[in-house]
Write an enzyme that holds these catalytic residues in place. Structure first.
Site, mmCIF file in Angstrom:
data_model
loop_
_atom_site.group_PDB
_atom_site.id
_atom_site.type_symbol
_atom_site.label_atom_id
_atom_site.label_comp_id
_atom_site.label_asym_id
_atom_site.label_seq_id
_atom_site.Cartn_x
_atom_site.Cartn_y
_atom_site.Cartn_z
ATOM 1 N N GLU A 109 4.975 18.075 81.208
ATOM 2 C CA GLU A 109 3.948 18.143 80.180
ATOM 3 C C GLU A 109 3.420 19.569 80.084
ATOM 4 O O GLU A 109 3.636 20.389 80.979
ATOM 5 C CB GLU A 109 2.811 17.158 80.479
ATOM 6 C CG GLU A 109 3.245 15.698 80.348
ATOM 7 C CD GLU A 109 2.103 14.725 80.538
ATOM 8 O OE1 GLU A 109 0.951 15.182 80.729
ATOM 9 O OE2 GLU A 109 2.351 13.510 80.508
ATOM 10 N N HIS A 223 -8.462 14.963 72.588
ATOM 11 C CA HIS A 223 -7.006 14.874 72.492
ATOM 12 C C HIS A 223 -6.600 15.223 71.068
ATOM 13 O O HIS A 223 -7.233 14.770 70.105
ATOM 14 C CB HIS A 223 -6.533 13.459 72.849
ATOM 15 C CG HIS A 223 -5.083 13.405 73.190
ATOM 16 N ND1 HIS A 223 -4.091 13.515 72.238
ATOM 17 C CD2 HIS A 223 -4.449 13.268 74.378
ATOM 18 C CE1 HIS A 223 -2.912 13.453 72.835
ATOM 19 N NE2 HIS A 223 -3.098 13.303 74.133
ATOM 20 N N ARG A 267 -4.434 21.696 75.086
ATOM 21 C CA ARG A 267 -4.973 20.651 74.216
ATOM 22 C C ARG A 267 -6.110 21.139 73.320
ATOM 23 O O ARG A 267 -6.186 20.774 72.143
ATOM 24 C CB ARG A 267 -5.466 19.469 75.066
ATOM 25 C CG ARG A 267 -4.343 18.593 75.580
ATOM 26 C CD ARG A 267 -4.895 17.445 76.399
ATOM 27 N NE ARG A 267 -3.812 16.566 76.825
ATOM 28 C CZ ARG A 267 -3.983 15.517 77.620
ATOM 29 N NH1 ARG A 267 -5.186 15.236 78.086
ATOM 30 N NH2 ARG A 267 -2.960 14.754 77.960
ATOM 31 N N HIS A 328 -11.559 12.397 74.246
ATOM 32 C CA HIS A 328 -10.593 11.796 75.156
ATOM 33 C C HIS A 328 -11.045 11.759 76.615
ATOM 34 O O HIS A 328 -10.928 10.736 77.275
ATOM 35 C CB HIS A 328 -9.279 12.575 75.050
ATOM 36 C CG HIS A 328 -8.152 12.005 75.856
ATOM 37 N ND1 HIS A 328 -7.711 10.709 75.699
ATOM 38 C CD2 HIS A 328 -7.362 12.557 76.825
ATOM 39 C CE1 HIS A 328 -6.702 10.486 76.534
ATOM 40 N NE2 HIS A 328 -6.488 11.580 77.231
ATOM 41 N N ARG A 363 -9.202 19.923 81.592
ATOM 42 C CA ARG A 363 -8.363 19.182 82.540
ATOM 43 C C ARG A 363 -6.877 19.390 82.264
ATOM 44 O O ARG A 363 -6.426 19.317 81.126
ATOM 45 C CB ARG A 363 -8.696 17.688 82.453
ATOM 46 C CG ARG A 363 -7.792 16.796 83.292
ATOM 47 C CD ARG A 363 -8.194 15.343 83.156
ATOM 48 N NE ARG A 363 -8.016 14.822 81.815
ATOM 49 C CZ ARG A 363 -6.893 14.277 81.352
ATOM 50 N NH1 ARG A 363 -5.819 14.199 82.139
ATOM 51 N NH2 ARG A 363 -6.828 13.811 80.133
#
Length: 516
Positions: A109, A223, A267, A328, A363
């Site tokens: 990812e 998100h 993100r 998110h 995060r």
């Protein structure tokens, strides 16, 4: 035998309750049914070092980098070092991670230097973990109180002594030697969220009213890609990782001009890029084009997303699907040490409700499930140890008074405040989305703070479940807004239009406390 109350039934709460049941009297309180939590809906995986070409040190570096200079390294090192052990414990609890030829399947990812993300059922990792832990809990010596909402912490002589709850049986107080808050995040602060309806930030609001220290509240991760339909169903970052691209209504890609990594940028960058493009096209959602991946691949790799798209009449193998950013994950929360202990003796916080500094300002993908199990385990490991006195968070040793934000909480209405209207959740969510969302500025934040101050919670005598939740959201809306006003820079998930640059001197946490 001490009495332990665990609040919440996501991964952190379930692990804490199961482990505490060995030698303690445990009650688990959850306001819905067991397993109804953010954990259950997590499509992404869990990050941990499980291959010989990967190292703990590299996982630490990746996490610190994503955190934009605000991670607390001791917490990050604990998170990453204990990851492999925690993963094996999940397997022992019955979690069946995806495998290929007998070996764990590892995905890559964004912002990870190695393929270290493990999944269950392709895109059903959260449900797989939640189901296994719920089954484990059912065989443990734990009293479960479903459909019970925690409303206040009982604090006497500076120590937690119990928990007040409300259920169909009315209001009652449960005595306890220790309370472990594992109640998750607060996605319902915002109009668009990937979180389920239960995520109203109850644990953080309880701690704030009890005068516990909070930290990093201004950092809410949005998100980039939620399905632009009622419910904001999450479209995993892994879809873009497999090659899907973002396009506008004219069919043009737009992320390439914003960041070198385009759709796989951090993100917060992708979310703001989508928001800007939506504004340019009159508020209409952008499109995620996964058509080149093929029908069979999409159905096999992303079965849950495939099913959801079809439920909304969308065939994403043939046409791009509409997406929008959505709230998110909350990096902020109740300040803790690396064992989940808070500033109030007897009160622990683990999972998304907590802030131990391991996520910093942004995060790293798939670190959240890992954080929950690692720190839940560490909290149980120190249950019988004396509470540090005086309690001092090593992360905050050098804080100055300027780093403290005092929050006015919504006390039960007095006669002088009854002229204020009762807070309306939809209005609050819209205000937070518009003024305290992806992009912020002084004017918008001041407007939000003023509006939030103009509302009051419903009278306690007339409250239903939703009214208690709305009171929590009102407190947390004020707290997030005050913290966002105090940070005069853009860092990670906190973006100020009037302070667009990163200020190295501000690489320190802002601590929020209840106003005396």
């Amino acid at each position: 035998m001490s009495k332990i109350i665990v609040v919440g039934s996501g991964i952190a709460g379930l692990v804490a309750a199961v482990k505490a049941s060995y030698g303690h009297e445990v009650t688990l309180v959850t306001k819905d049914v067991l397993g109804e939590s953010n954990t259950h809906y997590a499509q992404g995986g869990i990050a941990a070092v499980t291959s010989t070409d990967d190292t703990i040190a590299e996982h630490v570096i990746d996490t610190m980098s994503a955190g934009a200079g605000l991670c607390w390294q001791p917490a990050v090192e604990v998170l990453c070092a204990q990851g492999p052990t925690s993963l094996n414990e999940l397997i022992a609890f019955g979690v069946d991670f995806d495998r290929k030829k007998g070996e764990l399947s590892r995905g890559l990812e964004a912002a990870h230097s190695h393929a270290r993300i493990l999944h269950v059922g392709g895109d059903a990792t959260g449900a797989g973990i939640s189901n296994a832990l719920v089954e484990t809990l059912r065989h443990a010596k734990v009293e479960v109180r479903e459909h019970a909402l925690a409303t206040e912490l009982v604090v006497e002589d500076g120590k937690v002594r119990g928990l007040q709850i409300v259920s169909s049986e009315g209001i009652e107080t449960l005595p306890a030697d220790t309370v472990i808050l594992a109640s998750g995040g607060a996605g319902q602060l915002y109009r668009h969220t990937t979180n389920p309806a239960v995520t109203t930030g109850d644990g953080v609001a309880l701690a704030l009213r009890a005068a516990a220290q909070l930290a990093d509240l201004e950092f809410y991760q949005f998100h980039p890609t939620a399905l632009a339909v009622p419910g904001s169903f999450l479209i995993s970052e892994a879809v873009r990782g497999e090659g899907a691209v973002l396009i506008n209504n004219a069919g043009e890609r737009f992320m390439q001009s914003i960041h070198p990594a385009a759709e796989l940028a951090p993100r917060d960058v992708v979310a703001r890029g989508i928001q800007a493009e939506m504004l340019r096209q009159g508020g209409q959602p952008v499109l995620l084009d996964a058509t080149k991946l093929g029908k069979d691949f999409l159905a096999e790799r992303f079965p849950s997303i495939n099913k959801a798209c079809r439920a909304y009449g969308l065939d994403w193998s043939r046409q791009p699907i509409p997406v929008t950013p959505a709230a998110h994950y909350w990096m902020g929360g109740i300040a803790t040490d690396t064992n989940g202990r808070t500033s109030i003796p007897g009160l622990f916080a683990v999972g998304e409700v907590a802030c131990n500094g391991s996520h910093g300002a942004n995060r790293l993908a798939s670190n959240s499930l890992l954080e929950s199990i690692v720190f839940a385990d560490r909290a149980i490991g120190v249950l019988n140890q004396p509470w540090p006195t005086p309690f001092e968070f090593a992360r905050f040793k050098d804080q100055s008074p300027l780093d403290l934000v005092q929050i006015e909480v919504s006390e039960p209405p007095q006669a002088s405040s009854l002229h204020k209207p009762v807070v309306d959740r939809v209005e609050l969510q819209t205000l937070m989305w518009d003024n305290v969302g992806l992009a912020r500025d002084q004017a918008g934040l001041v407007e939000a703070a003023s509006k939030l101050e103009s509302w009051r919670p419903a009278n306690v005598a007339n409250r239903f479940f939703a009214d208690y939740e709305d009171a929590n959201l009102l407190d947390l809306g004020r707290a997030v807004t005050a913290s966002a006003l105090a940070r005069h820079e853009s860092r990670g998930a906190h973006y100020r239009l009037d302070f667009p640059n990163l200020k190295p001197a501000d690489a320190r946490p802002i601590v929020a406390v209840r106003k005396k």
